[in-house]
Enzyme design. Sequence first.
Site, short mmCIF file in Angstrom:
data_model
loop_
_atom_site.label_atom_id
_atom_site.label_comp_id
_atom_site.label_asym_id
_atom_site.label_seq_id
_atom_site.Cartn_x
_atom_site.Cartn_y
_atom_site.Cartn_z
CG ASP A 98 31.38 15.34 -41.47
OD1 ASP A 98 32.37 14.95 -40.82
OD2 ASP A 98 31.38 15.40 -42.71
CE1 TYR B 261 37.73 4.65 -49.57
CE2 TYR B 261 38.17 3.84 -51.78
CZ TYR B 261 37.54 4.74 -50.93
OH TYR B 261 36.73 5.71 -51.46
CE LYS C 182 34.26 3.87 -49.70
NZ LYS C 182 33.12 4.67 -49.19
CB ILE D 142 35.23 12.81 -56.75
CG1 ILE D 142 34.49 11.58 -57.33
CG2 ILE D 142 34.34 14.05 -56.78
CD1 ILE D 142 34.15 11.64 -58.80
CB THR E 211 36.41 15.64 -52.33
OG1 THR E 211 37.03 14.39 -51.96
CG2 THR E 211 35.32 15.39 -53.35
N1 LIG Z 1 36.81 11.76 -53.71
C1 LIG Z 1 36.98 10.60 -54.33
O1 LIG Z 1 37.83 10.48 -55.24
C2 LIG Z 1 36.15 9.41 -53.97
C3 LIG Z 1 36.17 8.29 -54.82
C4 LIG Z 1 35.41 7.18 -54.51
C5 LIG Z 1 34.64 7.17 -53.37
N2 LIG Z 1 34.63 8.25 -52.54
C6 LIG Z 1 33.82 8.16 -51.33
O2 LIG Z 1 32.97 9.29 -51.24
C7 LIG Z 1 32.67 9.52 -49.87
C8 LIG Z 1 32.87 11.00 -49.56
O3 LIG Z 1 34.22 11.31 -49.73
P1 LIG Z 1 34.74 12.75 -50.16
O4 LIG Z 1 35.52 12.56 -51.41
O5 LIG Z 1 33.64 13.71 -50.14
O6 LIG Z 1 35.80 13.01 -49.00
P2 LIG Z 1 35.87 14.13 -47.86
O7 LIG Z 1 37.09 13.82 -47.08
O8 LIG Z 1 35.76 15.48 -48.49
O9 LIG Z 1 34.57 13.88 -47.00
C9 LIG Z 1 34.45 12.77 -46.14
C10 LIG Z 1 33.68 13.25 -44.91
O10 LIG Z 1 33.44 12.11 -44.08
C11 LIG Z 1 33.58 12.53 -42.75
N3 LIG Z 1 33.89 11.41 -41.87
C12 LIG Z 1 34.97 10.60 -41.93
N4 LIG Z 1 34.94 9.72 -40.92
C13 LIG Z 1 33.80 9.98 -40.22
C14 LIG Z 1 33.22 9.40 -39.06
N5 LIG Z 1 33.79 8.39 -38.42
N6 LIG Z 1 32.05 9.92 -38.61
C15 LIG Z 1 31.46 10.97 -39.25
N7 LIG Z 1 31.97 11.54 -40.36
C16 LIG Z 1 33.13 11.06 -40.82
C17 LIG Z 1 34.74 13.52 -42.78
O11 LIG Z 1 34.77 14.34 -41.62
C18 LIG Z 1 34.48 14.26 -44.07
O12 LIG Z 1 33.72 15.43 -43.86
C19 LIG Z 1 33.56 8.58 -49.06
O13 LIG Z 1 32.79 7.46 -48.66
C20 LIG Z 1 34.62 8.18 -50.05
O14 LIG Z 1 35.18 6.92 -49.75
C21 LIG Z 1 35.37 9.36 -52.81
#
Ligand SMILES: NC(=O)c1ccc[n+]([C@@H]2O[C@H](COP(=O)([O-])OP(=O)(O)OC[C@H]3O[C@@H](n4cnc5c(N)ncnc54)[C@H](O)[C@@H]3O)[C@@H](O)[C@H]2O)c1
Length: 246
Positions: free
Chosen positions: A36, A153, A157, A186, A188
Amino acid sequence: MRLQGQTAIVTGAGSGIGKATAVMCAEEGAGVLCVDLRAADTTAAAITAAGGRAASFAMDVTDSQAWGKAVAEAAKLGPVSLLANVAGVVSRGPDTVLEQTEEEWQRVIDIDLKSPWLGMRAVMPGMIERGGGRIVNVASLAGEIGLINLLAYSAAKGGVIAMSRQAAMEHAKHGVKINSVAPGIIDTPILGDTTAEMTKIFSAATPLGRLGRAEEIAGVIAYLFSPVADFVTGQCYTVDGGWGAQ
Ligand SMILES: NC(=O)c1ccc[n+]([C@@H]2O[C@H](COP(=O)([O-])OP(=O)(O)OC[C@H]3O[C@@H](n4cnc5c(N)ncnc54)[C@H](O)[C@@H]3O)[C@@H](O)[C@H]2O)c1
């Protein structure tokens, strides 16, 4: 212990879904390199404190040079057999055709779409040489259906889903299984300053009536990494409480 003897790289491991995935893979017996920009060391420390095997590596997933170093770092735990591309962002500003900026469009595409490719490119030569491996790329429900204010986005995706399918077809003969997972909403930190009112709207739009938990996405990733999913490749698993089925 379905992942005993495996070594995983999990990106986005400092937070949310990536963190839950790293922890679950370790609980299932894998050695895990937590990757990360920040806080991956905290996740790795929590895993080792619980008796698991983990290390951390701070890097920007859009940095192609850093990917080579990550694979070398993970190899200290064992040959890399699993990759979960979880790191991702949403647009910092409005994400619509008329309001998105070229700079922010590129940032979202680079992190959300280009970096999973860079990750696959880095781990796959070793997987092919060893006769197989498993990759899961985290997409989004926004890659499957139209949701508001998610232009770049959604493009990224949707691209992740298509790219994973293509790569799966290309590398099935090498024993590399590649799937994507499309989460709904989700709970988060990516939801940022989502208000209680928005949470209520999201929950109401979801047939199961609530937001998802990070562990509920991690569980599907761990399943796709396990021998139970040996005949699964090129698929996108939607995990959205039923939103997209409406
Ligand atoms: N939470 C939701 O509702 C949801 C829905 C659909 C998809 N997602 C996808 O799930 C994945 C995880 O998201 P999350 O909900 O856990 O969010 P989050 O913000 O809790 O975690 C995302 C992590 O990615 C890291 N990150 C971002 N850019 C980065 C980079 N350039 N290099 C290294 N690390 C980097 C951040 O530091 C963070 O720790 C993402 O790809 C997101 O698009 C999330």
